[in-house]
Design a protein around this motif. Structure first.
Motif, short mmCIF file in Angstrom:
data_model
loop_
_atom_site.label_atom_id
_atom_site.label_comp_id
_atom_site.label_asym_id
_atom_site.label_seq_id
_atom_site.Cartn_x
_atom_site.Cartn_y
_atom_site.Cartn_z
N TYR A 11 27.54 29.26 36.00
CA TYR A 11 28.69 29.28 36.90
C TYR A 11 28.54 28.32 38.08
O TYR A 11 29.48 27.62 38.44
N ASP A 12 27.39 28.28 38.70
CA ASP A 12 27.17 27.43 39.87
C ASP A 12 26.67 26.03 39.52
O ASP A 12 26.38 25.23 40.41
N GLN A 13 26.55 25.72 38.25
CA GLN A 13 26.06 24.41 37.84
C GLN A 13 27.14 23.35 38.06
O GLN A 13 28.28 23.51 37.64
N ARG A 14 26.76 22.27 38.75
CA ARG A 14 27.71 21.20 39.03
C ARG A 14 27.84 20.26 37.84
O ARG A 14 26.87 20.02 37.13
N LEU A 15 29.02 19.74 37.64
CA LEU A 15 29.29 18.69 36.65
C LEU A 15 29.50 17.41 37.44
O LEU A 15 30.46 17.30 38.20
N LEU A 16 28.60 16.45 37.28
CA LEU A 16 28.65 15.21 38.06
C LEU A 16 29.24 14.09 37.23
O LEU A 16 28.95 13.95 36.05
N PHE A 17 30.05 13.25 37.87
CA PHE A 17 30.73 12.15 37.19
C PHE A 17 30.06 10.80 37.46
O PHE A 17 30.64 9.75 37.18
N ALA A 18 28.88 10.81 38.01
CA ALA A 18 28.17 9.57 38.38
C ALA A 18 28.03 8.65 37.17
O ALA A 18 27.72 9.09 36.06
N GLY A 19 28.30 7.36 37.40
CA GLY A 19 28.18 6.36 36.34
C GLY A 19 29.43 6.21 35.49
O GLY A 19 29.48 5.36 34.61
N LEU A 20 30.44 7.04 35.73
CA LEU A 20 31.66 6.99 34.93
C LEU A 20 32.83 6.34 35.67
O LEU A 20 33.91 6.21 35.11
N GLU A 21 32.61 5.92 36.93
CA GLU A 21 33.68 5.30 37.70
C GLU A 21 34.04 3.95 37.08
O GLU A 21 33.20 3.25 36.57
N ASN A 22 35.32 3.61 37.14
CA ASN A 22 35.79 2.33 36.62
C ASN A 22 36.88 1.82 37.55
O ASN A 22 38.06 2.03 37.31
N LYS A 23 36.46 1.22 38.66
CA LYS A 23 37.37 0.73 39.70
C LYS A 23 38.23 1.88 40.21
O LYS A 23 37.71 2.85 40.71
N LYS A 24 39.54 1.80 40.06
CA LYS A 24 40.42 2.86 40.59
C LYS A 24 40.61 4.02 39.61
O LYS A 24 41.25 5.01 39.94
N CYS A 25 40.08 3.91 38.43
CA CYS A 25 40.23 4.97 37.43
C CYS A 25 38.92 5.75 37.35
O CYS A 25 37.89 5.20 36.98
N SER A 26 38.97 7.01 37.74
CA SER A 26 37.75 7.82 37.70
C SER A 26 38.08 9.26 37.35
O SER A 26 39.24 9.66 37.32
N TYR A 27 37.04 10.02 37.11
CA TYR A 27 37.21 11.44 36.78
C TYR A 27 37.50 12.23 38.06
O TYR A 27 37.12 11.84 39.15
N THR A 28 38.16 13.36 37.88
CA THR A 28 38.38 14.28 38.99
C THR A 28 38.33 15.69 38.41
O THR A 28 38.20 15.88 37.21
#
Length: 129
Positions: A11-28
């Protein structure tokens, strides 16, 4: 009906999006979503009071709600619960609502998310809310 968390260890485990950014398009992320019988959608984000909604979250909520639903609502709620304590969605305060392609400010109404859902349940006659 009271449901429990199925995998409390994760439950408290974070899901990180590091390395997946692509200029203005990223995960949220979006904090809550409810779909009812393929006709009603509620999608929302929970923020600490005073914290802004990110532009990516705003765009995502708008695009999800703009699809052809009988009813759709984007909701931003806020709270002042100290870090480390549980936040109950039902008790959060509705800050703004996206409906009919327009964001509406609800800060002066001072209603809880629970009150908002009860009002929707009555107006839309949707018992599953």
């Amino acid at each position: 009906m009271k449901r429990t968390i199925k995998n409390i260890e994760r439950y408290d485990q974070r899901l990180l999006f590091a390395g997946l950014e692509n200029k203005k398009c990223s995960y949220t992320d979006i904090d809550f979503i409810q779909e009812i019988d393929n006709h009603t959608l509620i999608v929302g984000e929970n923020k600490v009071k005073g914290t802004k909604l990110t532009i990516g979250q705003q765009i995502l909520i708008e695009r999800l709600c703009d699809k052809q639903w009988k009813h759709s609502f984007g909701v931003v709620v806020e709270h002042e619960v100290p870090a480390g304590e549980d936040v109950y969605l039902i008790d959060t305060i509705v800050r703004k609502i996206y409906v009919d392609n327009v964001w509406r400010d609800y800060r002066d109404k001072n209603i809880t998310y629970g009150e908002f859902i009860n009002t929707l349940r009555e107006k839309l006659k949707v018992k599953k809310l």
